[in-house]
Design a protein around this motif. Structure first.
Motif, PDB file in Angstrom:
ATOM      1  N   ASP A  27      -0.460   0.479 -10.260  1.00 36.79           N
ATOM      2  CA  ASP A  27       0.885   0.064  -9.814  1.00 36.79           C
ATOM      3  C   ASP A  27       1.267   0.644  -8.461  1.00 36.79           C
ATOM      4  OD1 ASP A  27       1.516  -1.652 -11.892  1.00 36.79           O
ATOM      5  OD2 ASP A  27       2.562  -0.127 -13.074  1.00 36.79           O
ATOM      6  N   THR A  30       3.170   6.857  -6.290  1.00 37.38           N
ATOM      7  CA  THR A  30       2.762   8.048  -5.554  1.00 37.38           C
ATOM      8  C   THR A  30       3.166   9.273  -6.352  1.00 37.38           C
ATOM      9  OG1 THR A  30       3.044   6.930  -3.436  1.00 37.38           O
ATOM     10  CG2 THR A  30       3.021   9.334  -3.384  1.00 37.38           C
ATOM     11  N   ASP A  86       0.615  -2.424   4.156  1.00 36.42           N
ATOM     12  CA  ASP A  86       1.617  -2.152   3.119  1.00 36.42           C
ATOM     13  C   ASP A  86       2.989  -2.144   3.782  1.00 36.42           C
ATOM     14  OD1 ASP A  86       3.293  -1.103   1.171  1.00 36.42           O
ATOM     15  OD2 ASP A  86       2.205   0.782   0.959  1.00 36.42           O
ATOM     16  N   ARG A  87       3.837  -3.098   3.420  1.00 35.57           N
ATOM     17  CA  ARG A  87       5.180  -3.198   3.989  1.00 35.57           C
ATOM     18  C   ARG A  87       6.261  -2.786   2.983  1.00 35.57           C
ATOM     19  NH1 ARG A  87       6.175  -6.118   8.680  1.00 35.57           N
ATOM     20  NH2 ARG A  87       4.257  -6.640   9.784  1.00 35.57           N
ATOM     21  N   SER A  88       5.878  -2.006   1.979  1.00 33.14           N
ATOM     22  CA  SER A  88       6.851  -1.575   0.964  1.00 33.14           C
ATOM     23  C   SER A  88       7.729  -0.438   1.492  1.00 33.14           C
ATOM     24  CB  SER A  88       6.118  -1.123  -0.301  1.00 33.14           C
ATOM     25  OG  SER A  88       5.347   0.027  -0.039  1.00 33.14           O
ATOM     26  N   HIS A  89       8.829  -0.221   0.843  1.00 35.06           N
ATOM     27  CA  HIS A  89       9.752   0.885   1.142  1.00 35.06           C
ATOM     28  C   HIS A  89      10.281   0.859   2.574  1.00 35.06           C
ATOM     29  CE1 HIS A  89       8.571   2.423  -2.745  1.00 35.06           C
ATOM     30  NE2 HIS A  89       7.310   2.410  -2.364  1.00 35.06           N
ATOM     31  N   GLU A  95      -2.405   0.898   3.387  1.00 32.49           N
ATOM     32  CA  GLU A  95      -2.790   1.328   2.049  1.00 32.49           C
ATOM     33  C   GLU A  95      -4.308   1.444   1.974  1.00 32.49           C
ATOM     34  OE1 GLU A  95      -2.481  -0.170  -2.616  1.00 32.49           O
ATOM     35  OE2 GLU A  95      -1.911  -1.532  -0.999  1.00 32.49           O
ATOM     36  N   HIS A 104      -5.334   1.456  -6.174  1.00 26.21           N
ATOM     37  CA  HIS A 104      -4.589   2.146  -5.118  1.00 26.21           C
ATOM     38  C   HIS A 104      -4.987   3.614  -5.092  1.00 26.21           C
ATOM     39  CE1 HIS A 104      -1.187   3.409  -2.651  1.00 26.21           C
ATOM     40  NE2 HIS A 104      -0.982   4.371  -3.540  1.00 26.21           N
ATOM     41  N   HIS A 107      -2.731   6.302   1.305  1.00 21.54           N
ATOM     42  CA  HIS A 107      -2.540   5.652   2.603  1.00 21.54           C
ATOM     43  C   HIS A 107      -3.327   6.400   3.665  1.00 21.54           C
ATOM     44  CE1 HIS A 107       0.939   4.114   0.343  1.00 21.54           C
ATOM     45  NE2 HIS A 107       0.829   3.079   1.127  1.00 21.54           N
TER      46      HIS A 107
END
Length: 133
Positions: A27, A30, A86-89, A95, A104, A107
């Motif tokens: 998922d 972190t 990775d364009r999250s947060h 990533e 996963h 990074h």
């Protein structure tokens, strides 16, 4: 070791991985900084994917980055990892995934030491150390 792909259903991964490992590996969670088993480890050996056992990092490339996660300046074999935008947060990061099973790992950043200038910032929960004997 990266040639043979590992493909499993979500149900199979959930059976094989602890809930904490599943959260990180499948998922993309972190773990909290400075809490991982390998953050300060000085043991020698090969760090493998915690899901499929793929050889990812050699301990000779591990260094203390001060970030709170185990950091390496390069993979054991470049082809062992896959880099994905990775364009999250609300950020743009790169990533790092295990190329063999797609899990996963963490990074990679461009603020590492020579000779590569890279900081592969990995989650301890994503790794297993195969210690040298």
């Amino acid at each position: 070791m990266t040639a043979e792909q590992v493909v499993k259903t979500d149900e199979e991964w959930r059976r094989e991985l602890s809930p904490e490992r599943y959260a990180v590996l499948r998922d993309a969670a972190t773990e909290p900084p400075f809490t991982g088993a390998y953050t300060y480890s000085k043991e020698t050996g090969i760090y493998r994917c915690g899901a499929c056992g793929n050889a990812l990092f050699d301990s000779s490339t591990k260094y203390e980055s001060g970030s709170g996660w185990p950091s390496f300046f390069q993979p054991a074999v470049t082809e062992a990892v896959e880099l994905v935008e990775d364009r999250s947060h609300g950020m743009i990061r790169t990533e790092v995934r295990c190329r063999r099973c797609g899990s996963h790992l963490g990074h990679v950043f461009d603020d590492g030491p020579e000779p590569t200038g890279q900081r592969y910032c990995m989650n301890s929960l994503a790794l297993d150390l195969d210690a040298a004997t």
